[in-house]
Design an enzyme around this catalytic site. Structure first.
Site, mmCIF file in Angstrom:
data_model
loop_
_atom_site.group_PDB
_atom_site.id
_atom_site.type_symbol
_atom_site.label_atom_id
_atom_site.label_comp_id
_atom_site.label_asym_id
_atom_site.label_seq_id
_atom_site.Cartn_x
_atom_site.Cartn_y
_atom_site.Cartn_z
ATOM 1 N N LYS A 107 -24.603 -28.171 -26.231
ATOM 2 C CA LYS A 107 -25.021 -26.995 -25.458
ATOM 3 C C LYS A 107 -23.733 -26.315 -24.982
ATOM 4 O O LYS A 107 -23.505 -26.113 -23.779
ATOM 5 C CB LYS A 107 -25.932 -27.434 -24.300
ATOM 6 C CG LYS A 107 -26.584 -26.296 -23.533
ATOM 7 C CD LYS A 107 -27.662 -25.561 -24.322
ATOM 8 C CE LYS A 107 -28.175 -24.362 -23.522
ATOM 9 N NZ LYS A 107 -29.041 -23.465 -24.326
ATOM 10 N N ASP A 111 -31.137 -26.297 -28.077
ATOM 11 C CA ASP A 111 -32.428 -25.592 -28.070
ATOM 12 C C ASP A 111 -32.773 -25.094 -29.466
ATOM 13 O O ASP A 111 -33.904 -25.222 -29.938
ATOM 14 C CB ASP A 111 -32.448 -24.458 -27.029
ATOM 15 C CG ASP A 111 -31.244 -23.529 -27.122
ATOM 16 O OD1 ASP A 111 -30.263 -23.845 -27.831
ATOM 17 O OD2 ASP A 111 -31.284 -22.455 -26.473
ATOM 18 N N ASP A 136 -32.025 -38.396 -27.254
ATOM 19 C CA ASP A 136 -33.288 -38.987 -26.806
ATOM 20 C C ASP A 136 -34.423 -38.028 -27.112
ATOM 21 O O ASP A 136 -35.452 -38.400 -27.674
ATOM 22 C CB ASP A 136 -33.209 -39.263 -25.295
ATOM 23 C CG ASP A 136 -34.507 -39.832 -24.738
ATOM 24 O OD1 ASP A 136 -35.075 -40.728 -25.381
ATOM 25 O OD2 ASP A 136 -34.949 -39.357 -23.671
ATOM 26 N N ASP A 164 -37.360 -38.134 -30.497
ATOM 27 C CA ASP A 164 -38.815 -38.178 -30.322
ATOM 28 C C ASP A 164 -39.456 -37.044 -31.118
ATOM 29 O O ASP A 164 -40.501 -37.216 -31.750
ATOM 30 C CB ASP A 164 -39.204 -38.027 -28.835
ATOM 31 C CG ASP A 164 -39.476 -39.367 -28.172
ATOM 32 O OD1 ASP A 164 -38.826 -40.365 -28.555
ATOM 33 O OD2 ASP A 164 -40.324 -39.418 -27.253
HETATM 34 C C1 IPM Z 1 -35.367 -44.429 -25.945
HETATM 35 C C2 IPM Z 1 -36.135 -44.513 -24.663
HETATM 36 C C3 IPM Z 1 -35.175 -44.948 -23.554
HETATM 37 C C4 IPM Z 1 -34.118 -43.887 -23.417
HETATM 38 C C5 IPM Z 1 -35.854 -45.252 -22.200
HETATM 39 C C6 IPM Z 1 -36.941 -46.296 -22.354
HETATM 40 C C7 IPM Z 1 -34.854 -45.666 -21.174
HETATM 41 O O1 IPM Z 1 -36.740 -43.287 -24.376
HETATM 42 O O2 IPM Z 1 -34.820 -45.461 -26.374
HETATM 43 O O3 IPM Z 1 -35.326 -43.350 -26.540
HETATM 44 O O4 IPM Z 1 -34.315 -42.883 -22.719
HETATM 45 O O5 IPM Z 1 -33.053 -44.062 -24.020
HETATM 46 MG MG MG Z 2 -36.587 -41.884 -25.927
#
Ligand code: IPM
Ligand code: MG
Length: 358
Positions: free
Chosen positions: A189, A221, A245, A249
């Site tokens: 960023k 972003d 992180d 996801d």
């Molecule tokens: C991940 C999870 C962890 C993180 C949490 C559980 C602390 O979301 O491994 O991605 O934020 O790193």
């Molecule tokens: Mg995570």
């Protein structure tokens, strides 16, 4: 080799049990591997009043690799931060210096329809997110709560990265790209954050050492948007702890389900902690519904990175591929109306495929 097994909470024990069965098959065939189990997360709090009990840290420290399930659960949500299950995982990463988190997102052709994106956008997807794991706003000091000048309560955290921290994760990014499509996209960023300006300068400087890798930069972003617009433009993404992180996801949904994504968290010597990227899913716990494949694929990564046994890794991955091709589905990867199976039955299918593929 010795593997420390940390099942953790929620669905953790169920999914890890299926990976353990894969280990058992390999051991029966003569592979020299031992395992030892210890509590972490909420299970650590229950057993020893600490999400990372001393004995668990000691075991993790002496083992050659660690296989983890997941941590967290509603029962622990009201504990103070240092007692929360997530702290067990964060402290483990920090204590063992596991700074390089590899999160591959691969779409198996059989799951193309399970992805939330159109098949033509995601089919053939094969990307790796290289996430820095022991720095950034996750660990930055100072942090806490205080009164501001107006006497209002405020919370604060500190984002920072040193040049050596950026260099070592960037090198993992370049090296990973070198083994694949030779394209590295660094996500930051830098239009807003000083930390990111230094990040971008440092990664750019290192690029001279990797002339065979094409480096690009993207704001986080935009990267979040590009991942759903045209994910196949990426080969390897390298980024900081928090951006990684979030983006990992997001990337997991491209692969059909977060229940499919493994991860490796490596130190400077290829010792690693391997875990699915999904959480402990308390709503599914104890019901034999969770998808064990991300954990089994994490075990494959363990053999590749910490045991120098790419042959074993590939065999496990082929077995997973085969069960998908055979039409076996847990609920998270099934299409509406498709027959689903439970955690243990999926483990049965993988074990059978593994035996056949010897
Ligand atoms: C991940 C999870 C962890 C993180 C949490 C559980 C602390 O979301 O491994 O991605 O934020 O790193
Ligand atoms: Mg995570």
């Amino acid at each position: 080799m010795k593997i420390a097994i940390l099942p953790g909470d929620g669905i953790g024990p169920e999914i890890v049990a299926q990976a353990q069965r894969v280990i058992d098959v390999l051991r029966d065939e003569g592979l020299a591997v031992t395992t030892e189990t210890a509590p972490v997360g909420g299970a650590g709090v229950d057993a020893a009043g600490d999400p990372l009990p001393e004995a668990t840290l000691a075991l993790a420290g002496t083992a050659d690799a660690i296989l983890m399930g997941a941590v967290g659960g509603p029962k622990y949500d009201t504990l103070p931060r240092e007692k929360r299950p997530e702290q067990g995982l964060l402290r483990l990463r920090k204590a063992l210096g596991l700074f390089a988190n590899l999160r591959p997102a691969i779409l198996y052709p059989e799951l193309a329809a399970a992805s939330s994106l159109k098949p033509e956008i995601v089919s053939g997807l094969d990307i790796v997110i290289v996430r820095e794991l022991t720095g950034d706003i996750y660990f930055g000091q100072p942090r806490g709560r205080r009164k501001n000048a107006a006497g209002e309560d405020e919370g604060f955290d500190t984002m920072h990265y040193s040049v050596p921290e950026i260099e070592r994760i960037a090198r993992v990014g370049f090296a990973t790209a070198r083994q694949r499509g030779r394209k590295l996209c660094s996500v930051d960023k830098a239009n807003v954050l000083d930390t990111s300006i230094l990040w971008r300068e440092t990664v750019t400087r290192l690029a001279a050492e990797y002339p065979d890798v094409t480096l690009s930069h993207m704001y986080v972003d935009n990267a979040a948007m590009q991942l759903v617009r045209n994910p196949k433009q990426f080969d390897v993404i390298v980024t900081g702890n928090m951006f990684g992180d979030i983006l990992s996801d997001e990337a997991s949904m491209l692969a059909g389900s977060i229940g499919m994504l493994p991860s490796a968290s490596l130190d400077a010597n290829q010792k690693g902690l391997y875990e699915p990227i999904h959480g402990s899913a308390p709503d599914l716990a104890g019901q034999d519904k969770a998808n064990p494949l991300a954990t089994i694929l994490s075990l494959a990564m363990l053999f590749r990175h910490s045991a120098a046994r790419p042959d074993v890794a590939e065999r496990i991955e082929r077995a997973v591929h085969r069960v998908l091709a055979q039409g076996h589905r847990t609920g998270d990867i099934a299409l509406p109306g498709e027959r689903t199976m439970g955690t243990r039955a999926m483990g049965d299918a993988v074990v059978a495929a593994l035996r056949e593929a010897r």
